[in-house]
Write a protein that holds these residues in place. Structure first.
Motif, PDB file in Angstrom:
ATOM      1  N   VAL A  50      13.479  -4.548  -4.930  1.00  0.00           N
ATOM      2  CA  VAL A  50      12.152  -4.332  -5.509  1.00  0.00           C
ATOM      3  C   VAL A  50      11.832  -2.848  -5.413  1.00  0.00           C
ATOM      4  O   VAL A  50      12.549  -2.075  -4.776  1.00  0.00           O
ATOM      5  N   VAL A  51      10.749  -2.476  -6.035  1.00  0.00           N
ATOM      6  CA  VAL A  51      10.267  -1.092  -5.987  1.00  0.00           C
ATOM      7  C   VAL A  51       8.877  -1.097  -5.378  1.00  0.00           C
ATOM      8  O   VAL A  51       8.026  -1.923  -5.744  1.00  0.00           O
ATOM      9  N   LEU A  52       8.647  -0.190  -4.430  1.00  0.00           N
ATOM     10  CA  LEU A  52       7.335   0.001  -3.820  1.00  0.00           C
ATOM     11  C   LEU A  52       6.751   1.307  -4.334  1.00  0.00           C
ATOM     12  O   LEU A  52       7.390   2.355  -4.235  1.00  0.00           O
ATOM     13  N   LYS A  53       5.547   1.237  -4.862  1.00  0.00           N
ATOM     14  CA  LYS A  53       4.850   2.446  -5.317  1.00  0.00           C
ATOM     15  C   LYS A  53       3.610   2.602  -4.462  1.00  0.00           C
ATOM     16  O   LYS A  53       2.742   1.713  -4.445  1.00  0.00           O
ATOM     17  N   GLY A  54       3.538   3.690  -3.735  1.00  0.00           N
ATOM     18  CA  GLY A  54       2.441   3.848  -2.791  1.00  0.00           C
ATOM     19  C   GLY A  54       1.569   5.049  -3.066  1.00  0.00           C
ATOM     20  O   GLY A  54       1.924   5.949  -3.828  1.00  0.00           O
ATOM     21  N   LEU A  55       0.414   5.080  -2.403  1.00  0.00           N
ATOM     22  CA  LEU A  55      -0.542   6.175  -2.517  1.00  0.00           C
ATOM     23  C   LEU A  55      -0.311   7.156  -1.383  1.00  0.00           C
ATOM     24  O   LEU A  55      -0.222   6.767  -0.217  1.00  0.00           O
ATOM     25  N   THR A  56      -0.208   8.440  -1.680  1.00  0.00           N
ATOM     26  CA  THR A  56       0.070   9.432  -0.632  1.00  0.00           C
ATOM     27  C   THR A  56      -1.094  10.390  -0.410  1.00  0.00           C
ATOM     28  O   THR A  56      -0.967  11.328   0.356  1.00  0.00           O
ATOM     29  N   ARG A  57      -2.226  10.127  -1.071  1.00  0.00           N
ATOM     30  CA  ARG A  57      -3.397  10.993  -0.843  1.00  0.00           C
ATOM     31  C   ARG A  57      -4.548  10.115  -0.369  1.00  0.00           C
ATOM     32  O   ARG A  57      -5.469   9.802  -1.127  1.00  0.00           O
ATOM     33  N   ILE A  82       6.984  -4.013 -20.249  1.00  0.00           N
ATOM     34  CA  ILE A  82       6.226  -3.478 -19.114  1.00  0.00           C
ATOM     35  C   ILE A  82       6.830  -4.043 -17.839  1.00  0.00           C
ATOM     36  O   ILE A  82       7.043  -5.253 -17.731  1.00  0.00           O
ATOM     37  N   VAL A  83       7.128  -3.166 -16.873  1.00  0.00           N
ATOM     38  CA  VAL A  83       7.711  -3.627 -15.622  1.00  0.00           C
ATOM     39  C   VAL A  83       6.749  -4.613 -14.948  1.00  0.00           C
ATOM     40  O   VAL A  83       5.535  -4.426 -14.952  1.00  0.00           O
ATOM     41  N   ARG A  84       7.302  -5.669 -14.384  1.00  0.00           N
ATOM     42  CA  ARG A  84       6.479  -6.721 -13.766  1.00  0.00           C
ATOM     43  C   ARG A  84       6.020  -6.277 -12.392  1.00  0.00           C
ATOM     44  O   ARG A  84       6.817  -5.887 -11.531  1.00  0.00           O
ATOM     45  N   ILE A  85       4.725  -6.309 -12.161  1.00  0.00           N
ATOM     46  CA  ILE A  85       4.126  -6.029 -10.846  1.00  0.00           C
ATOM     47  C   ILE A  85       3.650  -7.355 -10.287  1.00  0.00           C
ATOM     48  O   ILE A  85       2.759  -7.993 -10.847  1.00  0.00           O
ATOM     49  N   PHE A  86       4.282  -7.803  -9.208  1.00  0.00           N
ATOM     50  CA  PHE A  86       4.002  -9.163  -8.751  1.00  0.00           C
ATOM     51  C   PHE A  86       3.377  -9.246  -7.373  1.00  0.00           C
ATOM     52  O   PHE A  86       3.162 -10.342  -6.845  1.00  0.00           O
ATOM     53  N   ASN A  87       3.044  -8.099  -6.750  1.00  0.00           N
ATOM     54  CA  ASN A  87       2.395  -8.188  -5.428  1.00  0.00           C
ATOM     55  C   ASN A  87       1.749  -6.849  -5.110  1.00  0.00           C
ATOM     56  O   ASN A  87       2.157  -5.801  -5.618  1.00  0.00           O
ATOM     57  N   VAL A  88       0.734  -6.903  -4.263  1.00  0.00           N
ATOM     58  CA  VAL A  88       0.091  -5.706  -3.724  1.00  0.00           C
ATOM     59  C   VAL A  88      -0.031  -5.912  -2.223  1.00  0.00           C
ATOM     60  O   VAL A  88      -0.559  -6.923  -1.770  1.00  0.00           O
ATOM     61  N   VAL A  89       0.504  -4.959  -1.438  1.00  0.00           N
ATOM     62  CA  VAL A  89       0.500  -5.112   0.024  1.00  0.00           C
ATOM     63  C   VAL A  89      -0.085  -3.866   0.663  1.00  0.00           C
ATOM     64  O   VAL A  89      -0.200  -2.811   0.019  1.00  0.00           O
ATOM     65  N   THR A  90      -0.442  -3.993   1.951  1.00  0.00           N
ATOM     66  CA  THR A  90      -0.975  -2.860   2.719  1.00  0.00           C
ATOM     67  C   THR A  90      -0.061  -2.595   3.906  1.00  0.00           C
ATOM     68  O   THR A  90       0.394  -3.517   4.592  1.00  0.00           O
ATOM     69  N   HIS A  91       0.215  -1.302   4.130  1.00  0.00           N
ATOM     70  CA  HIS A  91       1.068  -0.907   5.248  1.00  0.00           C
ATOM     71  C   HIS A  91       0.571   0.425   5.800  1.00  0.00           C
ATOM     72  O   HIS A  91       0.420   1.387   5.047  1.00  0.00           O
ATOM     73  N   ARG A  92       0.266   0.434   7.099  1.00  0.00           N
ATOM     74  CA  ARG A  92      -0.250   1.626   7.765  1.00  0.00           C
ATOM     75  C   ARG A  92      -1.473   2.194   7.035  1.00  0.00           C
ATOM     76  O   ARG A  92      -1.630   3.393   6.862  1.00  0.00           O
ATOM     77  N   GLY A  93      -2.308   1.286   6.568  1.00  0.00           N
ATOM     78  CA  GLY A  93      -3.561   1.675   5.945  1.00  0.00           C
ATOM     79  C   GLY A  93      -3.461   2.087   4.488  1.00  0.00           C
ATOM     80  O   GLY A  93      -4.466   2.466   3.893  1.00  0.00           O
ATOM     81  N   SER A  95      -2.054   1.210   0.415  1.00  0.00           N
ATOM     82  CA  SER A  95      -1.697   0.121  -0.499  1.00  0.00           C
ATOM     83  C   SER A  95      -0.418   0.471  -1.248  1.00  0.00           C
ATOM     84  O   SER A  95      -0.166   1.630  -1.608  1.00  0.00           O
ATOM     85  N   TYR A  96       0.393  -0.577  -1.477  1.00  0.00           N
ATOM     86  CA  TYR A  96       1.637  -0.419  -2.222  1.00  0.00           C
ATOM     87  C   TYR A  96       1.731  -1.504  -3.291  1.00  0.00           C
ATOM     88  O   TYR A  96       1.457  -2.669  -3.015  1.00  0.00           O
ATOM     89  N   LEU A  97       2.096  -1.076  -4.480  1.00  0.00           N
ATOM     90  CA  LEU A  97       2.397  -2.030  -5.534  1.00  0.00           C
ATOM     91  C   LEU A  97       3.865  -2.428  -5.408  1.00  0.00           C
ATOM     92  O   LEU A  97       4.735  -1.573  -5.224  1.00  0.00           O
ATOM     93  N   VAL A  98       4.128  -3.726  -5.507  1.00  0.00           N
ATOM     94  CA  VAL A  98       5.492  -4.230  -5.437  1.00  0.00           C
ATOM     95  C   VAL A  98       5.911  -4.629  -6.850  1.00  0.00           C
ATOM     96  O   VAL A  98       5.295  -5.505  -7.458  1.00  0.00           O
ATOM     97  N   MET A  99       6.971  -3.962  -7.335  1.00  0.00           N
ATOM     98  CA  MET A  99       7.363  -4.151  -8.731  1.00  0.00           C
ATOM     99  C   MET A  99       8.822  -4.567  -8.825  1.00  0.00           C
ATOM    100  O   MET A  99       9.616  -4.317  -7.915  1.00  0.00           O
TER     101      MET A  99
END
Length: 607
Positions: A50-57, A82-93, A95-99
């Protein structure tokens, strides 16, 4: 209004780190506008990549808002491009999109490795525009279209980065995007980000992906497509369906010119025309060919500008015009009666266009011009960007004999709808009339290669070959008119006349040409016996001339020429033909001319 800056390097995930107790990080492999992108494995699905896309700011409130927006909206999106995004998770405060992990190169990598052909780039554009159209219907704008954000997966492509997505009409959120794909500051200030901004980005991307020579098949239409997609706001494609329609048309042209296989498709903006752009070559010779000034070299059948103006395809009425529903029901057998009916219809742009065409057909050019000026007054500033206005102005210019001016107006239409055959057909005739045969042939070929229903293009190509002395090439083109075509019969007649005719440059038919003409006319069924007789007589005359030069036995026998083919036999047949033609005479003078011809050709006897 602000533009995204590159994200700092803080908050990086390490290889082996477990996110949300489920996703084991392999490595960081990309960087987006708002965060890093990681390749990971889903332990709950047997190590599925899978691919994790996270926020860094984390302290950028606009970024946090956008990430939350992505989470809610994008997980509901479902489209094959369109790439399928099937989950949203939180790690160390954070959010990450799981694609889904899409394996394949980006279009940027493909370009850097040598670029794409026009056909490949347009095929990618079809998928990309399909995805953008889907987003636009959901009330979303993509806003960051570029080759880096499109992955080529097998025969299709997928959009993979949604960091700049926003709601249509949102003029508050920061503007994210990448110059030169992003529209300019002036457009953003005056209009905000709109569907046309996404279209602009697709046009820039297409231009970047393809390096083509000017003479490459379909290159001109491709360049015009790109030019309109990247034009100023008012001139640009208004929405994805409008651009997609033209992309499909240009792609058909490119493919058909490449492999020679027609791919007909009904136009979304032009009605089909039953008219044939020809001036008599598709008909048996008239009686005047023997009784008047119709003799000599074979005429090529080029129609007059006025006839072309009346025979070109007609644009469908603009669906947004308030009178369009009513115009669909207005019918009349001739232009004068149509004008009478239209007089009771309340005015609109499309009503004036209808009136202009009816006046052109009726020969009242002054009235046609008045109707067009009325339509342009109603359009106001839009008249400068409305290709329908240019089309009708072009028709009027043709009817007035101003072919050069008509060509400029039809060229403007071609810039607006580069995937349509109608403007190419119109420009082909203009180039033909202006003695630019190479240009005319290229335009006619672009139409004929795609759709064999446009017999006017085939006749145009045949005329050009005929003037160049290429008798066989002209016939070969006409033979491509399909059996189901309304103009198949006319093409067969024209082929016989070309095979048996004396060409304008002095070329005379060969024995093979005459044998083929005789065989064809024998099996040809015309609309009347009188027409068949005139066509057969023309073949007999050419055969007689050939035998006088080459002697008896120089032509193969057959039902039309006789068995064996001899001077005496052809004299007898021609004498009978002229006497039978005399029955078609409308005056005593015509009758006398044909009887004189019969007497002149009659074989002389010693007794």
């Amino acid at each position: 209004m602000g533009f995204a800056e590159e994200a700092p390097s803080g908050g990086r995930l390490e290889p082996g780190e477990l996110v949300a107790g489920q996703y084991e990080v392999d490595r960081c492999f990309a960087r987006g506008a708002f965060g890093f992108v990681y390749l990971a494995r889903d332990r709950n699905l047997q190590g599925k990549q899978v691919v994790l896309k996270g926020l860094t700011r984390p302290h950028d409130t606009a970024a946090i808002k956008l990430a939350a927006h992505e989470s809610r909206v994008l997980t509901a999106l479902e489209h094959p491009s369109i790439v399928r995004i099937f989950n949203v998770v939180t790690h160390r405060g954070l959010s990450y999109l799981v694609m889904d992990h899409v394996d394949g190169p980006t279009l940027r990598s493909v370009r850097d490795a040598g670029g794409l052909t026009i056909a490949d780039a347009l095929a990618c554009a079809v998928d990309v525009l399909g995805a953008l159209g889907y987003l636009h219907r959901q009330g979303l704008l993509y806003c960051d279209m570029k080759p880096d954000n499109v992955i080529r997966a097998g025969e299709s492509v997928k959009l993979v980065d949604f960091g700049a997505i926003r709601r249509t009409g949102d003029r508050e959120s920061p503007v994210l995007g990448t110059p030169p794909y992003l529209v300019g500051h002036t457009e953003i200030r005056e209009h905000g980000l709109t569907e046309r901004a996404d279209i602009h980005a697709v046009g820039v991307m297409l231009d970047e992906l393809v390096e083509c020579d000017a003479g490459e098949p379909g290159a001109e239409s491709f360049r015009r497509l790109v030019a309109r997609a990247t034009a100023d706001f008012d001139r640009r494609f208004a929405d994805v369906p409008e651009m997609l329609n033209q992309v499909h048309g240009v792609l058909r042209e490119v493919r058909c010119l490449a492999d020679g296989r027609p791919r007909p498709a009904r136009s979304a903006v032009f009605a089909e025309s039953a008219a044939l752009l020809d001036d008599g070559l598709s008909l048996a010779p008239p009686l005047a060919a023997w009784t008047g000034d119709g003799g000599g070299a074979l005429a090529d059948g080029r129609p007059s500008p006025a006839d072309v103006a009346a025979g070109l395809p007609v644009p469908f009425p603009d669906p947004a015009d308030p009178r369009t529903p009513l115009l669909h029901s207005v019918r009349a057998p001739d232009p004068r009666r149509l004008l009478t009916k239209l007089a009771s219809v309340p005015a609109s742009v499309e009503v004036d266009f209808h009136r202009a065409r009816a006046n052109l057909e009726a020969g009242d050019l002054a009235a046609a011009g008045h109707c067009l000026r009325s339509a342009e007054r109603q359009l106001g500033w839009r008249a400068h960007h409305d290709w329908r206005a240019s089309w009708h102005r072009g028709l009027l210019a043709l009817a007035e004999g101003r072919v050069g001016a008509a060509a400029e107006l039809f060229d403007d239409v071609y810039r607006s709808v580069p995937g349509e055959p109608a403007p190419k057909l119109a420009l082909g005739f203009c180039a033909e009339h202006l003695s630019r045969p190479d240009t005319a042939a290229r335009l006619y070929e672009a139409v004929w290669a795609c759709d064999r229903s446009h017999a006017g293009a085939a006749f145009g190509l045949a005329r050009i070959r005929l003037r160049a002395g290429e008798r066989g090439a002209a016939v070969a083109i006409l033979d491509e008119v399909p059996e189901i075509s309304l103009h198949r019969h006319g093409a067969a007649v024209a082929a016989v006349r070309i095979l048996a005719g004396h060409l304008p440059g002095g070329g005379r038919p060969s024995a093979g040409d005459l044998a083929a003409a005789a065989d064809r006319v024998h099996t040809l069924t015309l609309d009347s016996e009188e027409s068949w007789l005139r066509l057969a007589t023309a073949v007999l005359e050419s055969a007689f001339s050939f035998v006088l030069d080459h002697g008896d036995g120089s032509l193969p026998p057959g039902p039309v020429l006789g068995d064996p083919v001899s001077e005496k036999g052809l004299r007898d047949r021609l004498e009978r033909s002229y006497r039978e033609l005399s029955r078609q005479a409308r005056t005593a003078g015509e009758h006398g001319v044909l009887i004189d011809r019969a007497n002149a050709v009659r074989a002389r006897s010693l007794w």
